[in-house]
Structure formats: C-alpha cells, structure tokens
Design an enzyme around this catalytic site. Structure first.
Site, PDB file in Angstrom:
ATOM      1  N   TYR A 141     -74.228  21.666   2.808  1.00 13.18           N
ATOM      2  CA  TYR A 141     -75.074  22.640   2.433  1.00 13.18           C
ATOM      3  C   TYR A 141     -74.271  23.360   1.262  1.00 13.18           C
ATOM      4  O   TYR A 141     -74.858  24.175   0.590  1.00 13.18           O
ATOM      5  CB  TYR A 141     -75.227  23.678   3.549  1.00 13.18           C
ATOM      6  CG  TYR A 141     -76.245  23.301   4.477  1.00 13.18           C
ATOM      7  CD1 TYR A 141     -76.673  21.873   4.468  1.00 13.18           C
ATOM      8  CD2 TYR A 141     -76.609  23.950   5.637  1.00 13.18           C
ATOM      9  CE1 TYR A 141     -77.422  21.570   5.601  1.00 13.18           C
ATOM     10  CE2 TYR A 141     -77.413  23.461   6.775  1.00 13.18           C
ATOM     11  CZ  TYR A 141     -77.743  22.064   6.448  1.00 13.18           C
ATOM     12  OH  TYR A 141     -78.730  21.685   7.726  1.00 13.18           O
ATOM     13  N   LYS A 192     -70.078  11.101  11.815  1.00  9.38           N
ATOM     14  CA  LYS A 192     -70.765   9.793  11.671  1.00  9.38           C
ATOM     15  C   LYS A 192     -69.799   8.852  11.053  1.00  9.38           C
ATOM     16  O   LYS A 192     -69.952   8.490  10.011  1.00  9.38           O
ATOM     17  CB  LYS A 192     -71.974  10.177  10.872  1.00  9.38           C
ATOM     18  CG  LYS A 192     -73.024   8.919  10.657  1.00  9.38           C
ATOM     19  CD  LYS A 192     -73.744   8.550  11.792  1.00  9.38           C
ATOM     20  CE  LYS A 192     -74.748   7.234  11.513  1.00  9.38           C
ATOM     21  NZ  LYS A 192     -75.150   6.477  12.877  1.00  9.38           N
ATOM     22  N   ASP A 224     -76.237  10.710  15.918  1.00  7.43           N
ATOM     23  CA  ASP A 224     -77.408  10.055  16.447  1.00  7.43           C
ATOM     24  C   ASP A 224     -77.286   9.927  18.072  1.00  7.43           C
ATOM     25  O   ASP A 224     -78.018  10.245  18.781  1.00  7.43           O
ATOM     26  CB  ASP A 224     -77.646   8.712  16.020  1.00  7.43           C
ATOM     27  CG  ASP A 224     -76.476   7.794  15.667  1.00  7.43           C
ATOM     28  OD1 ASP A 224     -75.289   8.038  15.996  1.00  7.43           O
ATOM     29  OD2 ASP A 224     -76.606   6.737  15.290  1.00  7.43           O
ATOM     30  N   ASP A 248     -76.153  22.467  12.486  1.00  9.33           N
ATOM     31  CA  ASP A 248     -77.801  23.309  12.226  1.00  9.33           C
ATOM     32  C   ASP A 248     -78.539  22.544  13.110  1.00  9.33           C
ATOM     33  O   ASP A 248     -79.504  23.075  13.907  1.00  9.33           O
ATOM     34  CB  ASP A 248     -78.067  23.037  10.787  1.00  9.33           C
ATOM     35  CG  ASP A 248     -79.296  23.866  10.572  1.00  9.33           C
ATOM     36  OD1 ASP A 248     -79.587  24.694  11.245  1.00  9.33           O
ATOM     37  OD2 ASP A 248     -79.595  23.824   9.406  1.00  9.33           O
ATOM     38  N   ASP A 252     -79.950  23.961  17.227  1.00  3.90           N
ATOM     39  CA  ASP A 252     -81.365  24.147  17.930  1.00  3.90           C
ATOM     40  C   ASP A 252     -82.010  23.327  18.832  1.00  3.90           C
ATOM     41  O   ASP A 252     -82.611  23.436  19.765  1.00  3.90           O
ATOM     42  CB  ASP A 252     -82.331  23.724  16.393  1.00  3.90           C
ATOM     43  CG  ASP A 252     -82.492  25.162  15.701  1.00  3.90           C
ATOM     44  OD1 ASP A 252     -81.650  26.204  15.729  1.00  3.90           O
ATOM     45  OD2 ASP A 252     -83.446  25.093  14.790  1.00  3.90           O
TER      46      ASP A 252
END
Ligand code: NAD
Length: 362
Positions: A141, A192, A224, A248, A252
C-alpha cells in the site's frame, strides 16, 4: 498511576458509543488506582463544520501529547461531496501517520452467548479467540514505485510495489511475539514465500526474531491456505502475524466469523502509546437514535488498558462485564435474537458499567 487519554468522539454514532466507553473509564477511575485523565478533542466532520479542516494542529498536538487515543468514528453523507483532501477520513490518516502507528491489532473472539449470530456452524466457530497483527505503514500500500504510467506505445500501466525492509518486519514481529506471550503463546506468520521474495525475507526475519521468544510456538502459513483455514478451523489460531495487504483482507475475514460489526474492537500501536477504535464507521443510518451497539468501543477501551497501560486485570474485568451483560440476555438491536431483551446504547453502557463496578469491587 496517572495517564492521559485524548478522546475524539467524531461523528454519527461515534459520539454515542464514546459516551458509553467513558462510563467504563469513569468506573475504573473510581475503583482502582489507574487514573485516566480524559482530554476531549474534535476530529472528522465535526471539525470540518467548526474549523473547516478534519483535524486542526491543536487537536493533533492533543493526540501526540496523550498516552493513548480513543476514537469513535468519523464521516457521514454530509461531508461526502467534499474534496478527498479535506474529507473527515483524512483525520484518521493524519492521526495514524503522525502517531507512527505501524501495527494494527484486530481480535476476533466469539462470545458463547452470540454463537448463533455467525454465518458459520456453531461447532466450527465456538473456539475462535484469535488476533490479527497487521503491518500498517509499509508493504504494497505504501512502497514505491507506485502509480499509473503511460507507456511509449500509449498503453497504460499500473504499478504497486511489495517491499519491506528487515527493520520494518522485525518491529511488527516483536509486537506479535509480545502479544502471544500474553495469550496462548502461538504465532502463525502468514506470507506467500513460495512466490514473493519480499515475503521470503519476511519469513526469514520472523524466524530471527523468534529466537528471542523460545517460549512462543511459531509456524508459517501461505496466505491462500490461511484464508481457507480461517473458515475451516479458526480455533487453531492464536496470533496471526502478517503484512499490510494480507492483513487487510484476513482481518476482515476473521472478524466477520464472529457476527456483528458492532462487537469488533481494534488497536493501532506505534513505538509509544496507541490508538483505539471500533472497527465500524459512523453508521449514519442509525445515528442519534440510541440504537448503536457500544460494545466494540468498550472492548477497544479494554485493549487500551491491556496494551498501552499493561493493566491486564482491568482489561479482563471489562471483558467479563460485557460477557455478563450478554449472559443476562441484554442485546442492542444489531445482535438481537428471540428470547433476549433489546436495550438502547445508553442502557447497554449503564449495564456494562454496573457489571464492571461489581467485578472490580468483588
Ligand atoms: P458503518 O460501519 O458505519 O455501517 C455499516 C452498517 O453497520 C450500517 O448498517 C450500520 O448501521 C451498522 N453498524 C455499524 N456500527 C454499528 C454499531 N456499533 N451498532 C449497530 N450497528 C452498527 O459503515 P458505512 O455505512 O460504510 O460508513 C458510514 C460512514 O462511516 C462513512 O462516512 C464512512 O466513510 C465512515 N467510516 C468511518 C470509519 C472510521 O471512522 N474508522 C470506518 C468505516 C467507515
């Protein structure tokens, strides 16, 4: 012990839920020697209406000089036509940046009394008690180069960069291990590393930091797989440590396993102090109607006692006071189910404060 807390109620239900959170602080002030002095500030739409900007320098200084910040929520339809540069949400970004908050903590815990509020089966979610520790100021980001450019042949190309320095990884890893020590002593670091070199470095640095925390168990998981495991068997997680973008999304996902947004607290930590706020926004649809659930903000206050003031017992007492209110069948409208009693924001705050008073006196 005396500390100062800068409190920004903000807009919409932010004002209502923060008023209830203050009842909790007042109760702790009355019955313990941990004294929090509240300094109320103004931020968001309320500040735009009064001063023309979402956060004045004076209010920023108020936040910077306090030991911790408590925020309700900012924003609402009234300020949506404004330019992005002076929208209420800018106040949040400015506070996070100026306070140097690089770690975001989002716990997800299922209260037994609310098991049926989740969309998942009760036996899958009944043991959820985890916390996502997300890196907040680096990674995809923020790292550069970023932007949209036009290539010589006229095609447009969008670019973002996933980059982390080892010190950025080290400081967030330390926070995760410290938190794990206060909990069930297990960190799952999510990356990852099989395809992204930056997250391979992440994995290596987390292992280096782990050497200082031999009492904490560490395992690694690809993002994943983690997304899948969160819905398959969320009870396996204690502390999930991850980078900005993965955090992020996973935070959630994890928090929604537990039901209503009105129950979800959060904390953002820096080198010093921290900012505490509910996950939800200003909920214009129910603002001013005494309908908002104040529990997310009250649980954010519990996090403030735990993480900034190192008062675990007070944090636990607040959490127990919330549990007792649910156990006794009290619900705000968002978590209502048959056979329970609907109460408004103020009444819920009063009930939890009274429970806390009994717990602290016992
Ligand atoms: P929201 O979280 O305000 O509301 C989403 C839905 O959840 C609404 O139906 C609302 O009634 C309900 N809800 C939220 N909190 C609740 C609570 N405590 N009790 C009961 N019900 C609750 O999200 P939104 O509608 O997308 O955003 C509204 C405004 O809030 C926007 O201006 C947005 O920019 C702002 N916002 C601010 C923050 C923040 O200050 N941290 C976060 C998210 C959104």
């Amino acid at each position: 012990m005396r500390y100062t807390v800068a409190v920004f109620p903000g807009d919409g239900i932010g004002v209502e839920v923060v008023a209830e959170a203050r009842k909790i602080i007042d109760t702790v002030n009355k019955l313990t020697d941990v004294q929090l002095e509240i300094r109320e500030g103004i931020a968001g739409g309320a500040s735009i209406d009064r001063y023309g900007v979402p956060l004045t320098d004076e209010n920023l200084q108020l936040a910077l000089s306090a030991d911790a910040v408590l925020l309700g929520a900012v924003g609402g339809p009234k300020w949506e036509p404004l330019d992005y540069s002076i929208r209420p949400e800018r106040a949040l970004l400015a506070l996070r940046k100026e306070l140097g908050l690089f770690a975001n903590l989002r716990p997800a815990r299922v209260f037994p009394q609310l098991l049926s509020a989740s969309t998942l089966k009760e036996d899958v979610i009944k043991n959820i008690d985890l916390i996502v520790v997300r890196e907040l100021t680096g990674g995809l980001y923020f790292a550069t180069p970023k932007g949209v450019e036009t290539l010589p042949d006229g095609r447009r190309k969008g670019v973002n960069t996933l980059a982390y320095t080892e010190d950025e990884i080290r400081r967030i890893a330390k926070i995760a291990f410290e938190i794990a020590r206060q909990r069930r002593k297990k960190v799952t670091s999510v990356d990852k590393a099989n395809v992204l070199e930056a997250t391979e470095l992440w994995r290596n640095v987390v292992e280096e930091v782990h050497k200082d925390y031999p009492d904490v168990e560490l395992n690694h998981m690809y993002v994943d797989n983690c997304a899948m495991q969160l819905v398959r068997n969320p009870g396996q997680f204690d502390v999930i440590l991850t980078c900005n973008m993965f955090g992020d999304i996973l935070s959630d996902e994890a928090s929604m396993l537990t039901g209503s947004i009105g129950m979800l607290p959060s904390a953002s930590l820096g080198e010093k102090g921290g900012m505490y706020e509910p996950v939800h926004g200003s909920a214009p649809d129910i603002a001013g109607q005494d309908k908002a659930n104040p529990i997310a903000t009250i649980l954010s206050v519990a996090m403030m006692y735990r993480y900034t003031f190192k008062q675990d017992k007070i944090a636990e007492a607040i959490e127990k006071a919330v549990e007792k209110a649910l156990e006794d069948g009290y619900r705000t409208q968002d978590i209502y189910e048959e056979g329970t009693t609907v109460v408004g924001t103020k009444k819920m705050g009063d009930i939890i404060a009274a429970n806390l008073e009994n717990i602290l006196k016992a």
